[in-house]
Design a protein around this motif. Structure first.
Motif, PDB file in Angstrom:
ATOM      1  N   TRP A  82      -2.172  -0.075  32.298  1.00 26.29           N
ATOM      2  CA  TRP A  82      -2.522  -0.182  33.708  1.00 26.29           C
ATOM      3  C   TRP A  82      -3.054   1.159  34.226  1.00 26.29           C
ATOM      4  O   TRP A  82      -2.759   2.215  33.661  1.00 26.29           O
ATOM      5  CB  TRP A  82      -1.293  -0.529  34.556  1.00 26.29           C
ATOM      6  CG  TRP A  82      -0.763  -1.909  34.424  1.00 26.29           C
ATOM      7  CD1 TRP A  82      -1.032  -2.986  35.210  1.00 26.29           C
ATOM      8  CD2 TRP A  82       0.192  -2.369  33.449  1.00 26.29           C
ATOM      9  NE1 TRP A  82      -0.319  -4.078  34.796  1.00 26.29           N
ATOM     10  CE2 TRP A  82       0.441  -3.737  33.710  1.00 26.29           C
ATOM     11  CE3 TRP A  82       0.852  -1.760  32.383  1.00 26.29           C
ATOM     12  CZ2 TRP A  82       1.322  -4.494  32.956  1.00 26.29           C
ATOM     13  CZ3 TRP A  82       1.726  -2.520  31.614  1.00 26.29           C
ATOM     14  CH2 TRP A  82       1.954  -3.864  31.899  1.00 26.29           C
ATOM     15  N   SER A  84      -2.663   3.951  37.020  1.00 29.84           N
ATOM     16  CA  SER A  84      -1.639   4.362  37.984  1.00 29.84           C
ATOM     17  C   SER A  84      -2.255   4.686  39.338  1.00 29.84           C
ATOM     18  O   SER A  84      -1.543   4.846  40.331  1.00 29.84           O
ATOM     19  CB  SER A  84      -0.870   5.586  37.457  1.00 29.84           C
ATOM     20  OG  SER A  84      -1.739   6.658  37.169  1.00 29.84           O
ATOM     21  N   GLY A  87      -3.039   0.453  40.104  1.00 29.41           N
ATOM     22  CA  GLY A  87      -2.101  -0.558  39.633  1.00 29.41           C
ATOM     23  C   GLY A  87      -2.731  -1.736  38.941  1.00 29.41           C
ATOM     24  O   GLY A  87      -2.035  -2.710  38.610  1.00 29.41           O
TER      25      GLY A  87
END
Length: 302
Positions: A82, A84, A87
């Protein structure tokens, strides 16, 4: 932004050794300087086995993710990444190929950091997937002038040698005796599932670098305890992971040095040509995420 979904065939076709080596080298250095958060693996008890998770947060790249595998039925592995920053899911890789090639790349970085400079004579004990990915990645960092392979089943060693010639252009000689794959080599890679030592420590010549990939606890180990006594330098990719086994590690924890610290110049590695160096591969958490992230980044450029 679509999610990149890859299987084993995709990994074989898209992941070259240079990309894998660069990704894990950067991750190892990041683990040393604190920009890779990589806790020891977590095991969820499922009764007849475990579901195991390793996770990593690559702060500089703004990426995080996990790898999941089992000890229950040998199911295919899963790696997810993913961003950061937003998200959003970036990539999902399923199958076993990414994990094996990432392990090969870590081993290659260790060879490049700890073996004597220059071309090498390589000995391989074991002819399975992990022996193959070690050779695949080592060819990226060093010229392999001569290679030998020994396996419990001689036909597997012979098939390994043929594949090396066809796919990597490397001449590998299959030998019957493990001693012949160990003596008088610059680098020795031990990649077996054996719970008892497959070699004698006295077969390791001065100046040799040894990588051990298989069992490595006090009750189950593919290399002898005496190897630690002969070694001048003991390296591992994760001190936390080495300490996280269910029983004590084969090698003394107070003698092991993190490979990332050597790469960063914060700890000494080999300092003399006649030293024996040993790298104990335990699988730094977050390195699978780093390799999957590199595949995702490559896909974005293309």
């Amino acid at each position: 932004m679509s999610v990149l979904l890859l299987n084993d065939d995709d990994v074989r076709g898209r992941l070259d050794a240079r990309t894998a080596v660069r990704a894990v080298r950067d991750a190892l250095t990041a683990a040393h300087d604190g920009t890779l958060q990589a806790p020891p693996r977590v095991r969820a008890d499922l009764g007849d086995g475990h579901l195991v998770f390793t996770a990593g947060h690559l702060r500089a790249e703004e990426l995080f993710g996990f790898r999941a595998y089992d000890t229950l039925v040998g199911a295919e592995q899963l790696v997810a990444v993913w961003g950061s920053d937003d998200g959003r899911l970036r990539a999902v890789v399923h199958g076993d190929e990414l994990g094996a090639r990432r392990t090969g790349a870590i081993g290659a970085v260790a060879v490049d950091a700890a073996a004597r400079p220059g071309p090498i004579r390589l000995g391989l004990v074991g002819a399975g997937t992990h022996a193959w990915t070690q050779l695949w990645a080592i060819c990226e960092v060093r010229q392999v002038t001569e290679a030998t392979v020994a396996a419990r089943r001689p036909e597997r060693a012979e098939a390994f040698a043929r594949r090396a010639a066809e796919e990597l252009g490397v001449r590998v000689r299959a030998v019957h005796a493990v001693e012949d794959a160990v003596r008088d080599h610059d680098v020795v890679v031990v990649a077996t599932n054996s719970s008892v030592p497959v070699l004698d420590a006295d077969w390791i010549a001065a100046g040799t670098h040894v990588t051990t990939l298989g069992p490595k606890t006090v009750s189950r180990h593919e290399v002898p305890v005496a190897l630690a006594d002969r070694a001048d330098v003991l390296l591992t990719d994760s001190l936390a992971q080495a300490a996280g086994y269910g029983e004590p590690h084969l090698f003394p924890a107070d003698r092991m040095t993190a490979l990332g610290a050597v790469l960063a110049g914060a700890a000494p590695g080999r300092t003399r040509a006649d030293q024996i160096t040993v790298f104990c591969s335990v699988g730094l958490a977050g390195t699978e995420v780093a390799v999957a992230a590199a595949l995702w980044e490559s896909a974005q450029r293309n």
